[in-house]
Design a protein around this motif. Structure first.
Motif, mmCIF file in Angstrom:
data_model
loop_
_atom_site.group_PDB
_atom_site.id
_atom_site.type_symbol
_atom_site.label_atom_id
_atom_site.label_comp_id
_atom_site.label_asym_id
_atom_site.label_seq_id
_atom_site.Cartn_x
_atom_site.Cartn_y
_atom_site.Cartn_z
ATOM 1 N N ALA A 105 0.726 -1.091 -0.017
ATOM 2 C CA ALA A 105 0.002 -0.056 0.222
ATOM 3 C C ALA A 105 0.751 1.196 -0.070
ATOM 4 O O ALA A 105 0.615 2.219 -0.905
ATOM 5 C CB ALA A 105 -0.911 0.023 1.403
ATOM 6 N N ASP A 106 1.911 1.387 0.875
ATOM 7 C CA ASP A 106 2.899 2.414 1.036
ATOM 8 C C ASP A 106 3.361 2.871 -0.412
ATOM 9 O O ASP A 106 3.695 3.790 -0.961
ATOM 10 C CB ASP A 106 3.742 2.248 2.110
ATOM 11 C CG ASP A 106 2.998 2.403 3.380
ATOM 12 O OD1 ASP A 106 2.079 2.861 3.692
ATOM 13 O OD2 ASP A 106 3.659 2.195 4.274
ATOM 14 N N LEU A 107 4.061 1.492 -1.106
ATOM 15 C CA LEU A 107 4.841 1.643 -2.238
ATOM 16 C C LEU A 107 3.937 2.177 -3.247
ATOM 17 O O LEU A 107 4.320 2.949 -4.046
ATOM 18 C CB LEU A 107 5.202 0.298 -2.464
ATOM 19 C CG LEU A 107 6.365 0.243 -3.586
ATOM 20 C CD1 LEU A 107 7.496 1.051 -3.491
ATOM 21 C CD2 LEU A 107 6.923 -1.159 -3.655
ATOM 22 N N GLY A 108 2.711 1.680 -3.354
ATOM 23 C CA GLY A 108 1.754 2.141 -4.383
ATOM 24 C C GLY A 108 1.629 3.500 -4.381
ATOM 25 O O GLY A 108 1.617 4.318 -5.221
ATOM 26 N N LYS A 109 1.300 4.083 -3.023
ATOM 27 C CA LYS A 109 0.892 5.622 -2.774
ATOM 28 C C LYS A 109 2.123 6.383 -3.301
ATOM 29 O O LYS A 109 2.177 7.432 -3.849
ATOM 30 C CB LYS A 109 0.846 5.955 -1.193
ATOM 31 C CG LYS A 109 -0.824 5.345 -0.981
ATOM 32 C CD LYS A 109 -0.885 5.750 0.579
ATOM 33 C CE LYS A 109 -2.220 5.042 1.111
ATOM 34 N NZ LYS A 109 -2.366 5.209 2.492
ATOM 35 N N TRP A 110 3.548 5.774 -2.811
ATOM 36 C CA TRP A 110 4.523 6.667 -3.020
ATOM 37 C C TRP A 110 4.986 6.771 -4.725
ATOM 38 O O TRP A 110 5.463 7.653 -4.923
ATOM 39 C CB TRP A 110 5.957 5.868 -2.452
ATOM 40 C CG TRP A 110 5.898 5.875 -0.971
ATOM 41 C CD1 TRP A 110 5.094 6.677 -0.164
ATOM 42 C CD2 TRP A 110 6.618 4.824 -0.219
ATOM 43 N NE1 TRP A 110 5.181 6.406 1.195
ATOM 44 C CE2 TRP A 110 6.357 5.367 1.046
ATOM 45 C CE3 TRP A 110 7.877 4.087 -0.329
ATOM 46 C CZ2 TRP A 110 6.952 4.768 2.374
ATOM 47 C CZ3 TRP A 110 8.378 3.675 0.755
ATOM 48 C CH2 TRP A 110 7.771 3.753 1.982
ATOM 49 N N ALA A 111 4.443 5.653 -5.395
ATOM 50 C CA ALA A 111 4.706 5.534 -7.027
ATOM 51 C C ALA A 111 3.582 6.483 -7.570
ATOM 52 O O ALA A 111 3.608 6.452 -8.704
ATOM 53 C CB ALA A 111 4.743 4.235 -7.169
ATOM 54 N N SER A 125 -6.465 4.155 -3.553
ATOM 55 C CA SER A 125 -5.073 3.785 -3.701
ATOM 56 C C SER A 125 -4.801 2.390 -4.294
ATOM 57 O O SER A 125 -5.559 1.575 -3.801
ATOM 58 C CB SER A 125 -3.955 4.182 -2.742
ATOM 59 O OG SER A 125 -4.267 3.397 -1.888
ATOM 60 N N CYS A 126 -3.745 2.328 -5.295
ATOM 61 C CA CYS A 126 -3.628 0.770 -5.579
ATOM 62 C C CYS A 126 -2.201 0.468 -5.114
ATOM 63 O O CYS A 126 -1.198 1.096 -5.418
ATOM 64 C CB CYS A 126 -3.668 0.781 -6.990
ATOM 65 S SG CYS A 126 -3.340 -0.912 -7.815
ATOM 66 N N GLY A 127 -2.087 -0.838 -4.493
ATOM 67 C CA GLY A 127 -0.972 -1.233 -4.155
ATOM 68 C C GLY A 127 0.128 -1.731 -5.112
ATOM 69 O O GLY A 127 -0.296 -1.945 -6.440
ATOM 70 N N ALA A 128 1.264 -1.633 -4.633
ATOM 71 C CA ALA A 128 2.409 -2.196 -5.817
ATOM 72 C C ALA A 128 3.492 -3.040 -5.035
ATOM 73 O O ALA A 128 4.070 -2.728 -4.070
ATOM 74 C CB ALA A 128 3.060 -1.136 -6.475
ATOM 75 N N SER A 129 3.550 -4.447 -5.492
ATOM 76 C CA SER A 129 4.440 -4.998 -5.009
ATOM 77 C C SER A 129 5.886 -4.894 -5.177
ATOM 78 O O SER A 129 6.677 -5.174 -4.476
ATOM 79 C CB SER A 129 4.301 -6.713 -5.400
ATOM 80 O OG SER A 129 2.976 -7.008 -4.719
ATOM 81 N N SER A 130 6.029 -4.428 -6.345
ATOM 82 C CA SER A 130 7.398 -3.867 -6.839
ATOM 83 C C SER A 130 7.483 -2.762 -7.736
ATOM 84 O O SER A 130 6.461 -2.671 -8.555
ATOM 85 C CB SER A 130 8.299 -5.015 -7.334
ATOM 86 O OG SER A 130 7.681 -5.494 -8.437
#
Length: 162
Positions: A105-111, A125-130
């Motif tokens: 979740a954090d990584l998706g927001k940051w991106a 927001s949409c999460g991102a694993s990588s």
């Protein structure tokens, strides 16, 4: 046509707009002491402005295979071991550094994978694993901090030590 104009004379103007956007959105980045999390947020923000991110397994793997990826950020809470092993193996094979983020979740927001409401607050927001960073964008305090962190911790970042 617009892209050609942006690449020519208007480069200084585009950088000023990007800096203004960064100051407006990333106020917490410039407050206080720089941490790894703040540095990653800032670097991802600038990379996103310059279309330098690859999000998701398919894009990250393609970027690593082509040799475009300069840095990969992987969420610690990724629930697929095969996914983790594939990204780690590709990073090691290509000699690309790997940094871990606390959550998808954090990584998706940051991106920048966030929809905002009229007031500018995150609505969805949409999460991102990588995420792979292909282009860092512009020089910033966060980028300098991140590069120094990588230099100091190179042996622990899953890079192929030649």
């Amino acid at each position: 046509e617009d892209e050609d104009e942006d690449e020519g004379e208007g480069e200084g103007e585009g950088e000023a707009e990007a800096e203004a956007e960064a100051e407006g959105e990333g106020e917490d980045v410039s407050d206080g002491i720089m941490t790894l999390e703040k540095a990653v947020k800032e670097v991802l923000h600038y990379a996103n402005l310059h279309s330098g991110l690859a999000r998701g397994l398919k894009e990250v793997c393609q970027s690593l295979e082509r040799g475009d990826a300069q840095l990969v950020i992987l969420a610690e809470d990724c629930d697929h071991d095969e996914y983790l092993n594939l990204v780690k193996a590709l990073c090691k094979e290509k000699g690309v550094y790997l940094i871990k983020a606390p959550s998808k979740a954090d990584l998706g927001k940051w991106a920048g994978q966030v929809k905002l409401d009229a007031a500018g607050d995150p609505k969805k927001s949409c999460g991102a694993s990588s995420i792979a960073i292909k282009e860092f964008g512009e020089q910033s305090e966060g980028l300098a901090f991140l590069l120094e962190y990588i230099k100091e911790n190179a042996d622990t970042l899953d890079a192929d030590a030649d």
